[in-house]
Design an enzyme around this catalytic site. Structure first.
Site, PDB file in Angstrom:
ATOM      1  CG  MET A 112     -37.662 -28.162 -12.775  1.00 24.44           C
ATOM      2  SD  MET A 112     -39.477 -28.847 -12.683  1.00 24.44           S
ATOM      3  CE  MET A 112     -38.983 -30.204 -11.676  1.00 24.44           C
ATOM      4  CB  CYS A 113     -35.956 -24.294  -9.248  1.00 22.70           C
ATOM      5  SG  CYS A 113     -35.200 -22.567  -9.959  1.00 22.70           S
ATOM      6  CD  GLU A 114     -36.166 -31.197  -7.730  1.00 20.48           C
ATOM      7  OE1 GLU A 114     -36.540 -31.673  -6.264  1.00 20.48           O
ATOM      8  OE2 GLU A 114     -35.978 -32.102  -8.600  1.00 20.48           O
ATOM      9  CB  ILE A 158     -31.525 -26.729  -5.282  1.00 16.25           C
ATOM     10  CG1 ILE A 158     -32.645 -27.695  -5.593  1.00 16.25           C
ATOM     11  CG2 ILE A 158     -30.722 -27.182  -4.153  1.00 16.25           C
ATOM     12  CD1 ILE A 158     -32.251 -29.327  -5.875  1.00 16.25           C
TER      13      ILE A 158
END
Length: 355
Positions: free
Chosen positions: A1-3, A75
């Site tokens: 997953m993204c942050e 990110i």
């Protein structure tokens, strides 16, 4: 997953400290990084389809000490779309006179059912597509930046959320919006940072810093992150919660009382009589040392408290609720609950002015 990382402060701040923590997580998010900010009211975006902790540009952002009231950083761990500049967050579009930056965490399926009108993606991601849908709907419904408009915006976000995991941040440089997935499939946290500042530890590195050495006593605001960045008192968003921030203050939430609303309740509870909107604004300016409250923001707080059932407009008024001469009081049946919520709620100045 993204942050995700979002920042909204009452003054222009340097993002170096938060980015320093954020970049350590790029090892698990190697497909791109980006940051949007508004140093002079107009958006700037820096992004690359590479790992943040290997990006020379990311180091430049840290060391040039750019300053802004609002930042959105991302990110990427790609789940849709190739590694490319056009698929890297944040995305930016112009909405009338606003420049909107947007970043998303999650994966959506079947989202092409959402009909676009006037805004179309350049890249291949689900994120950019639903960003265009959000803008299409805001324009189509002529949504304004007020309490009723934020409620409508929440409905649009819930419609998007139907298609999968969906956390997002977006901003026009004045307001910062943060939304958490209604099923809780992705984490999202927030931190209220205000003086007096002390020592903190960064979660992703063995590093302790005294915030008092780098922060002004006039600075305060909120940080939003997928996962906590420090050992401070981070709190979780509720599932399906939309928060809106302006000038370093939370001014809207569909799931909790905001500090703005608590301040208004404090003013009303400490007055022996009904209080006008004009006087509430004056008291907020007097009582809040660092945060500025314009009339439009205070109206958002008043409308929220009316809708949540904590206050009433006086029946003797001959003006609408949003008129400066409109007067309000707390509902008697809510006063015990209000007093419990206000227990321990303090301002630097404590005296309410009513004359």
């Amino acid at each position: 997953m993204c942050e995700l990382l979002g920042i909204c402060f009452n003054k222009k701040v340097n993002v170096e400290l938060s980015l320093n923590s954020f970049k350590h997580r790029s090892e698990d998010h190697p497909n791109g990084w980006g940051i949007a900010f508004y140093p002079d009211g107009f958006v700037r975006v820096i992004k690359e389809p590479i790992k943040m902790n290997e990006a020379l540009l990311a180091e430049c952002v840290r060391w040039t000490k750019i300053k802004s009231n609002i930042f959105i950083a991302h990110i990427r761990k790609a789940s849709a779309g190739s590694e490319s500049y056009v698929n890297t967050h944040p995305f930016v579009r112009k909405l009338e006179d606003k420049e909107i930056a947007f970043a998303h965490n999650g994966t959506l399926l079947g989202y092409e059912d959402l009909e676009l009108d006037g805004y179309y993606p350049i890249g291949e991601t689900d994120s950019e597509y639903v960003f265009c849908y959000l803008l299409s709907q805001i324009e189509k419904r002529e949504i304004e930046w007020n309490k009723e408009g934020f409620d409508e915006m929440l409905d649009i976000l819930l419609d998007i959320n139907y298609y999968g995991a969906f956390n997002c941040l977006f901003s026009d440089g004045e307001y910062l919006f943060a939304y958490k997935d209604y099923r809780g499939r992705r984490e999202l946290h927030f931190l209220k940072r205000k003086p007096p500042y002390g020592r903190i530890r960064l979660e992703d590195e063995d590093y302790i810093i005294n915030l008092g050495d780098v922060k002004s006593v006039r600075e305060e605001g909120f940080i939003i992150a997928t996962n906590p960045l420090t050992n401070e008192d981070w709190k979780s968003f509720e599932n399906g919660e939309l928060m809106v921030f302006k000038n370093g203050e939370m001014i809207y939430s569909n799931k909790r009382l905001t500090d703005l609303e608590l301040k208004i309740l404090k003013i009303l509870r400490e007055s022996p009589h009904r209080v006008s909107l004009k006087k509430i604004i004056e008291n907020l300016e007097y009582l809040s040392r660092n945060i500025r409250h314009d009339a439009s923001v205070v109206r958002i707080g008043i409308r929220s408290l009316l809708d949540k059932g904590y206050i009433k407009q006086d029946s003797r008024d001959t003006v609408n609720w949003d008129d400066l001469e409109a007067t309000f009081y707390t509902k008697p049946e809510k006063r015990v609950e209000i007093d419990k919520r206000l227990k321990g709620f303090r301002w630097r100045r404590n005296r309410i002015i009513m004359s």
